[in-house]
Scaffold this active site. Sequence first.
Site, PDB file in Angstrom:
ATOM      1  N   ASP A  14     -21.636  14.438  40.168  1.00 31.13           N
ATOM      2  CA  ASP A  14     -21.998  15.591  39.331  1.00 31.13           C
ATOM      3  C   ASP A  14     -21.409  15.517  37.931  1.00 31.13           C
ATOM      4  O   ASP A  14     -22.104  15.790  36.946  1.00 31.13           O
ATOM      5  CB  ASP A  14     -21.554  16.897  40.015  1.00 31.13           C
ATOM      6  CG  ASP A  14     -22.273  17.083  41.344  1.00 31.13           C
ATOM      7  OD1 ASP A  14     -23.511  17.009  41.340  1.00 31.13           O
ATOM      8  OD2 ASP A  14     -21.597  17.258  42.364  1.00 31.13           O
ATOM      9  N   ARG A  95      -6.042  23.829  38.834  1.00 33.31           N
ATOM     10  CA  ARG A  95      -6.905  24.139  37.684  1.00 33.31           C
ATOM     11  C   ARG A  95      -6.111  24.416  36.409  1.00 33.31           C
ATOM     12  O   ARG A  95      -6.474  23.906  35.348  1.00 33.31           O
ATOM     13  CB  ARG A  95      -7.864  25.283  38.014  1.00 33.31           C
ATOM     14  CG  ARG A  95      -9.206  24.850  38.615  1.00 33.31           C
ATOM     15  CD  ARG A  95      -9.108  23.769  39.578  1.00 33.31           C
ATOM     16  NE  ARG A  95     -10.362  23.357  40.196  1.00 33.31           N
ATOM     17  CZ  ARG A  95     -10.433  22.579  41.261  1.00 33.31           C
ATOM     18  NH1 ARG A  95      -9.321  22.108  41.824  1.00 33.31           N
ATOM     19  NH2 ARG A  95     -11.580  22.214  41.760  1.00 33.31           N
ATOM     20  N   ASP A 124     -12.953  28.617  41.152  1.00 36.55           N
ATOM     21  CA  ASP A 124     -12.453  27.623  40.203  1.00 36.55           C
ATOM     22  C   ASP A 124     -13.031  27.793  38.792  1.00 36.55           C
ATOM     23  O   ASP A 124     -12.353  27.529  37.808  1.00 36.55           O
ATOM     24  CB  ASP A 124     -12.688  26.214  40.747  1.00 36.55           C
ATOM     25  CG  ASP A 124     -11.756  25.924  41.928  1.00 36.55           C
ATOM     26  OD1 ASP A 124     -10.608  26.422  41.892  1.00 36.55           O
ATOM     27  OD2 ASP A 124     -12.159  25.229  42.869  1.00 36.55           O
ATOM     28  N   SER A 175     -17.856  19.705  51.296  1.00 37.79           N
ATOM     29  CA  SER A 175     -17.381  19.935  49.939  1.00 37.79           C
ATOM     30  C   SER A 175     -15.860  19.951  50.005  1.00 37.79           C
ATOM     31  O   SER A 175     -15.272  20.794  50.681  1.00 37.79           O
ATOM     32  CB  SER A 175     -17.907  21.278  49.417  1.00 37.79           C
ATOM     33  OG  SER A 175     -17.071  21.698  48.354  1.00 37.79           O
TER      34      SER A 175
HETATM   35  N1  ARG Z   1     -11.128  28.390  48.501  1.00 35.06           N
HETATM   36  C1  ARG Z   1     -10.165  27.600  47.814  1.00 35.06           C
HETATM   37  C2  ARG Z   1      -9.755  28.265  46.530  1.00 35.06           C
HETATM   38  O1  ARG Z   1     -10.486  29.055  46.014  1.00 35.06           O
HETATM   39  C3  ARG Z   1     -10.613  26.172  47.596  1.00 35.06           C
HETATM   40  C4  ARG Z   1     -11.778  25.983  46.681  1.00 35.06           C
HETATM   41  C5  ARG Z   1     -12.361  24.587  46.659  1.00 35.06           C
HETATM   42  N2  ARG Z   1     -12.800  24.211  47.964  1.00 35.06           N
HETATM   43  C6  ARG Z   1     -13.653  23.234  48.287  1.00 35.06           C
HETATM   44  N3  ARG Z   1     -13.802  22.963  49.551  1.00 35.06           N
HETATM   45  N4  ARG Z   1     -14.299  22.537  47.412  1.00 35.06           N
HETATM   46  O2  ARG Z   1      -8.709  28.020  46.013  1.00 35.06           O
END
Ligand code: ARG
Length: 399
Positions: A14, A95, A124, A175
Amino acid sequence: MSERVVLAYSGGLDTSVAIPFLAEQTGGEVIAVAVDLGQGGEDLETIRKRALACGAVEAVVIDAREEFAADFCFPALRANALYMDRYPLVSALSRPLIVKHLVAAAKTFGGTVVSHGCTGKGNDQVRFEAGLSALHPELKVIAPARDYAWTRDKAIAFAEDKGLPIDVSAKSPYSIDQNLWGRAVETGFLEDIWNGPVEDLYSYTADPAEPREADEVVITFKGGVPTALDGRALTPFQIVDELNRRAGAQGVGRIDMVEDRLVGIKSREVYEAPAAIALIAAHMELENVTVERDLARFKRSVDQRWGELVYDGLWFSPLKDSLDAFINDAQKHVSGDVRLTLHAGRAVVTGRRSDASLYSYDLATYDTGDTFDQSLAKGFVELWSLPSKIASMRDRGQA
Ligand code: ARG
């Protein structure tokens, strides 16, 4: 002057496709920034070359593993940060660090736009953009997946059309977001929240049900920061890395939960965070030994607020700064050793010692040598219960 887009680049499909897309869209140039947070996988040089091959004018790769451990994971540990009492903020911690490096790259290369690969449904995007607003509010943001509705199929078609040098066949059914502090997995079949996780979801942890010998580790803390394992002084990254391996081998740190996202939806996530869970267990216990009762009680509410703020993308915020100052002060006596047994999916504290201990054997013992004056307790209990006693008498019409 044409735009210069600073892209948070992972090396995956991506964000690789995003390079020519962003160049087309803005008529400008793309600078790819890849940050190593201990996520493993491909080496940074391979990722850097791929970004250039996809058309980036500059590609910056940063080994931020020590910085991530010391400045993001360990502050979370000092706050015993577990969102909804369970999730150690794996993605939420990464992040703001990526944002810091994006902003630095924007300054170095004259960036005017920042781009990330997040969708519009998750936390995120908020963490990236709230961080950017705090550190460099002039930067514009483009999130192709969210703002231009990019899908995986569209990305594959675009990559093939442009002849980009990326492997479009490697399609994981999950994911995944992973770094030194842990790993988050979401996927189709887990979206039915009655479905149990399957063993091949996991990569940081072995099956906790398999029979094996227990492991024992002594963690040394100074001012709430881990400094050594089994008496060996190690860097922050080394400590977390070694504990991921050792606690992971014992199946420690698997979490399966439904959580409240900031955007309002409930989502199901499977996490594994062996080092984080073991370290938090040890740190909490050392606080039990070294932090005075009222300070400890108050800190629990600060810890919870800290975790919520960071989950909600407010790493760079005035309240978070002030809570950090409080936590920093509250950690000044949190020094000593904690012994943990790692076994069968659990990290269990079996011993603690500290020069700053508030535990007094002489006060606690039921054996001879007891210095606690029990006769003082009688009057204390009477006065302690006095307000409720008076209220109760009133309520029963006896006052
Ligand atoms: N739910 C978690 C958060 O908001 C992880 C987010 C990313 N998760 C993922 N499987 N890509 O911090």
